[in-house]
Design a protein around this motif. Structure first.
Motif, short mmCIF file in Angstrom:
data_model
loop_
_atom_site.label_atom_id
_atom_site.label_comp_id
_atom_site.label_asym_id
_atom_site.label_seq_id
_atom_site.Cartn_x
_atom_site.Cartn_y
_atom_site.Cartn_z
N MET A 1 0.85 -1.20 0.00
CA MET A 1 0.00 0.00 0.00
C MET A 1 0.88 1.24 0.00
SD MET A 1 -3.06 0.94 2.65
CE MET A 1 -4.09 2.37 2.40
N ASN A 2 0.61 2.16 -0.93
CA ASN A 2 1.42 3.37 -1.05
C ASN A 2 1.18 4.30 0.13
OD1 ASN A 2 2.52 2.59 -3.53
ND2 ASN A 2 0.79 3.47 -4.65
N PRO A 3 2.23 4.98 0.62
CA PRO A 3 2.02 5.97 1.69
C PRO A 3 1.20 7.13 1.18
CG PRO A 3 4.24 6.13 0.80
CD PRO A 3 3.63 4.91 0.18
N PRO A 4 0.49 7.82 2.06
CA PRO A 4 -0.33 8.97 1.61
C PRO A 4 0.53 10.08 1.04
CG PRO A 4 -0.24 8.86 4.01
CD PRO A 4 0.39 7.60 3.51
N SER A 5 -0.07 10.83 0.12
CA SER A 5 0.61 11.96 -0.50
C SER A 5 0.10 13.26 0.13
CB SER A 5 0.32 11.98 -2.01
OG SER A 5 0.89 13.12 -2.62
N TYR A 6 1.04 14.08 0.60
CA TYR A 6 0.67 15.34 1.24
C TYR A 6 1.14 16.52 0.38
CZ TYR A 6 -0.33 12.76 5.53
OH TYR A 6 -0.86 11.90 6.46
N ILE A 7 0.23 17.48 0.21
CA ILE A 7 0.52 18.69 -0.57
C ILE A 7 0.17 19.90 0.28
CG2 ILE A 7 -0.43 20.11 -2.44
CD1 ILE A 7 -0.46 17.69 -4.19
N LEU A 8 1.05 20.89 0.26
CA LEU A 8 0.84 22.12 1.02
C LEU A 8 0.59 23.27 0.05
CD1 LEU A 8 0.99 23.12 4.03
CD2 LEU A 8 3.36 23.74 3.55
N GLY A 9 -0.43 24.06 0.30
CA GLY A 9 -0.71 25.26 -0.49
C GLY A 9 -0.47 26.49 0.36
N LEU A 10 0.13 27.53 -0.23
CA LEU A 10 0.48 28.74 0.52
C LEU A 10 0.03 29.99 -0.21
CD1 LEU A 10 4.18 28.16 1.69
CD2 LEU A 10 2.08 27.65 2.94
N SER A 11 -0.42 30.98 0.56
CA SER A 11 -0.54 32.36 0.08
C SER A 11 0.18 33.24 1.09
CB SER A 11 -2.01 32.78 -0.03
OG SER A 11 -2.64 32.81 1.23
N TYR A 12 0.99 34.15 0.59
CA TYR A 12 1.62 35.11 1.49
C TYR A 12 2.33 36.17 0.67
CZ TYR A 12 6.77 34.41 1.43
OH TYR A 12 8.10 34.40 1.10
N ALA B 1 7.16 14.86 5.04
CA ALA B 1 6.05 14.15 4.40
C ALA B 1 5.47 14.92 3.21
CB ALA B 1 4.95 13.88 5.42
N ILE B 2 5.79 16.22 3.11
CA ILE B 2 5.22 17.06 2.06
C ILE B 2 5.98 16.84 0.76
CG2 ILE B 2 4.61 19.40 1.36
CD1 ILE B 2 3.15 18.39 3.86
N SER B 3 5.26 16.43 -0.30
CA SER B 3 5.91 16.21 -1.59
C SER B 3 6.13 17.50 -2.35
CB SER B 3 5.08 15.24 -2.43
OG SER B 3 3.79 15.79 -2.68
N THR B 4 5.12 18.39 -2.33
CA THR B 4 5.20 19.63 -3.09
C THR B 4 4.50 20.75 -2.34
OG1 THR B 4 5.05 18.32 -5.13
CG2 THR B 4 4.82 20.70 -5.36
N VAL B 5 5.08 21.95 -2.43
CA VAL B 5 4.44 23.16 -1.95
C VAL B 5 4.04 23.98 -3.16
CG1 VAL B 5 4.73 25.31 -0.66
CG2 VAL B 5 5.76 23.19 0.20
N TYR B 6 2.75 24.34 -3.23
CA TYR B 6 2.24 25.16 -4.33
C TYR B 6 1.93 26.55 -3.81
CZ TYR B 6 1.84 20.93 -7.16
OH TYR B 6 2.12 19.79 -7.87
#
Length: 616
Positions: free
Chosen positions: A1-12, A63-68
């Motif tokens: 089972m693949n580990p969960p994918s975490y994505i972070l979104g930012l505004s600043y 754990a975060i793969s990508t920050v958008y």
């Protein structure tokens, strides 16, 4: 089972900094930085919001793969340079002030983000997540469509400006967004509305709510001047602003001196007397905005052939215009992102990254994916008790079965209650977790809440929160409205006729008129900004409404945000207690703990707390 994918979104970087976190596409957490720092519309790197999101998910930065990030600074810099070139010598002074900062700092967001993350998480510096940009209006469109209940929808985004776009139209289908068209800077409905806000003496990026609240007190006497001098609106809704009257493109002000020539004198000074002119200007720009949005909506419906509409961008928070759009029937269903402003761009960036960049399918869903906006921080029973004890608060703990009936009784007796429950809301509206509540039937409740509790202008309206199954009995709406984003009429049978003496009143004096059975939430034009609470949303708020309904026969309460003027909505029990003690609220309920004002020790502070928060 693949580990969960975490994505972070930012505004600043501009205003309303925020962070949001997705796990395999599911919205896990989202929060604005202002709630933690207590600085309204805080623009700084959202370090506290990021920490909260990771803590809520139980993961670390690794754990975060990508920050958008919610916009593209390269495209924004291109717009700024081209704008200065187009305006020539007029913008030279501003060019010298602004462009060096862009060359050295603002354009290099990825570099800045890497540095910020290294400082925030030094142990993760060797494995920082990948960083990507999402265009500003794509972030808005993604925030509008992907959490919506629709598999297919037309999408309309209207705000001040992103990179170039100020208004954009899209088609959303499954996990894709296809752009249709855009209107570009400097021509902007949002900036036009902000210019009138500024001219009326209110603060840009926050005072627009006040202008909308003022509009019912005025007459649209200046609508003709606005259309003749400021904006040319075509039949299809496309528009062009006459930049002779605006200075925001390359200057240091929203407007030029010519602005005052068409509106009978100079702008109102902030905190100055509100005159008939300001009432009429508010009514006038509101009419122009509504008409333009209706034209845009008709064009989009005709082009797309789609029955559903999603909306985002700061202008989508104009709930009066939303109500007119809903009533027009142009679209069968309308869903507005409750965090439509730049804070919501953090969520939109994450969703655009997940669905558009990583091409992940949308999750099966019934209803929308916003979890009633309850995406923020919470405190358990032990944490609440420890916090209250540390503050020296005197409190009583009530069992679940007794809490809501008792609070309902207090409300029915005319008390104002601070209400702090569960997870904090994401977005500008308090929807029953960080709220101040009152009896909507009380004719004095609006003025009491405004002047004695919120410490703000008396004309500011309040919203009703109502049991969803009873909304049609009290308000002219046939569907749910969980996010307080549509202004609709009060039902005829609930209205009261005004006397000839009342009809002669003008301006703020109109507040004296009792216009319905719930006067505290009825605007002077017999409308209200409705929030419904259904069976699957905010169980404790619903239980309180049911208890109040059982005791009084009325399923409606006043709901306003738990803060004072200029203060962000409270985040913690300590924030709530301090706000409670600084105002004339009668009771505070935090979780199961009831605090009565008359039982509390006197609050001793250094200086005047009113100077702590900048006026909005």
């Amino acid at each position: 089972m693949n580990p969960p994918s975490y994505i972070l979104g930012l505004s600043y970087g501009y205003h309303d900094s925020a962070a949001s976190l997705l796990r395999d596409g599911e919205i896990i957490a989202a929060a604005q930085e202002e709630r933690f720092t207590r600085v309204k519309q805080d623009a700084r790197f959202p370090q506290n919001a990021i920490r909260y999101c990771l803590r809520e998910a139980g993961v670390n930065l690794n754990a975060i793969s990508t920050v958008y990030y919610y916009e593209n600074p390269d495209k924004k810099f291109d717009r700024i340079i081209q704008t200065y070139l187009n305006f020539g010598l007029h913008g030279l002074k501003s060019f010298v002030q602004e462009v060096p900062d862009w060359l050295l700092n603002k354009r290099h967001v990825k570099r800045a983000l890497q540095s910020k993350f290294q400082q925030l998480f030094p142990s993760s510096a060797a494995s920082l997540p990948h960083l990507e940009y999402i265009d500003h209006h794509e972030s808005h469109a993604a925030a509008a469509f992907f959490p919506s209940p629709f598999q297919q929808a037309a999408v309309l985004c209207v705000d001040g400006v992103g990179e170039w776009a100020t208004t954009s139209a899209w088609i959303g289908s499954e996990n894709r967004l296809t752009p249709l068209w855009e209107i570009r800077f400097p021509h902007s409905l949002g900036l036009l509305y902000s210019a009138i806000t500024y001219f009326c003496g209110f603060k840009v990026d926050s005072g627009e709510y006040k202008l909308m609240g003022l509009a019912p007190y005025g007459r649209p006497l200046y609508a003709k001047q606005i259309r003749e001098h400021l904006i040319d609106v075509k039949e299809d809704g496309s528009f062009w602003l006459n930049m002779d009257y605006f200075d925001y493109a390359v200057g240091n002000s929203m407007i030029t001196e010519k602005f005052s020539h068409i509106f009978s004198g100079p702008q109102r000074e902030p905190e100055g007397l509100i005159t008939r002119r300001e009432f009429d200007l508010a009514a006038s720009i509101q009419v122009v905005l509504e008409d333009t949005l209706l034209r845009l909506a008709r064009t989009l419906r005709k082009q797309s052939g789609i029955r559903n509409l999603c909306m985002a961008g700061g202008v989508a928070l104009n709930c009066v215009a939303n109500g007119k759009l809903l009533a027009s029937g142009i679209f069968d269903q309308i869903w507005v992102q409750p965090a439509s402003g730049d804070a919501g761009g953090a969520l939109g960036a994450a969703l655009a990254g997940w669905h558009m960049r990583e091409q992940a399918p949308r999750l099966p869903q019934s209803g929308d994916r916003m979890r009633a906006t309850l995406l923020g921080s919470s405190y358990d029973d032990a944490e609440v008790a420890a916090s209250l004890r540390g503050l020296g608060a005197v409190f009583t703990r009530l069992e679940d079965t007794k809490l809501c009936p008792h609070v309902a009784q207090l409300l029915a007796q005319g008390n104002v209650v601070g209400w702090f429950q569960g997870r904090m809301e994401f977005g500008p509206r308090a929807l029953g977790s960080r709220s101040i509540l009152g009896d909507a039937r009380n004719r004095d409740m609006q003025s009491v809440m405004n002047l004695k509790i919120k410490n703000r202008e008396s004309f500011r309206p309040f919203a009703p929160v109502v049991l969803e199954e009873h909304v049609g009995e009290w308000f002219d709406i046939d569907r749910d409205s969980p996010y307080m984003l549509f202004v609709v009429g009060v039902q005829q049978q609930k209205r009261r006729q005004t006397s000839a003496e009342d009809q002669a009143l003008e301006g703020i004096e109109l507040l004296k008129c009792i216009r319905s059975e719930v006067p505290a939430v009825t605007h002077i034009d017999y409308s209200a900004r409705v929030q419904t609470v259904g069976a699957n949303a905010n169980p404790r708020l619903r239980e309180l409404l049911q208890a109040f309904h059982a005791q009084t026969g009325c399923p409606v309460l006043v709901n306003t945000s738990f803060n004072v003027r200029g203060e962000p909505i409270v985040e913690s029990p300590a924030n709530a207690y301090l706000c409670f003690m600084r105002t004339q609220m009668d009771y505070l309920v935090v979780g199961n703990y009831l605090i009565r004002k008359s039982d509390q020790p006197a609050l001793v502070e250094q200086g005047d707390w009113r100077e702590e928060f900048a006026l909005d």
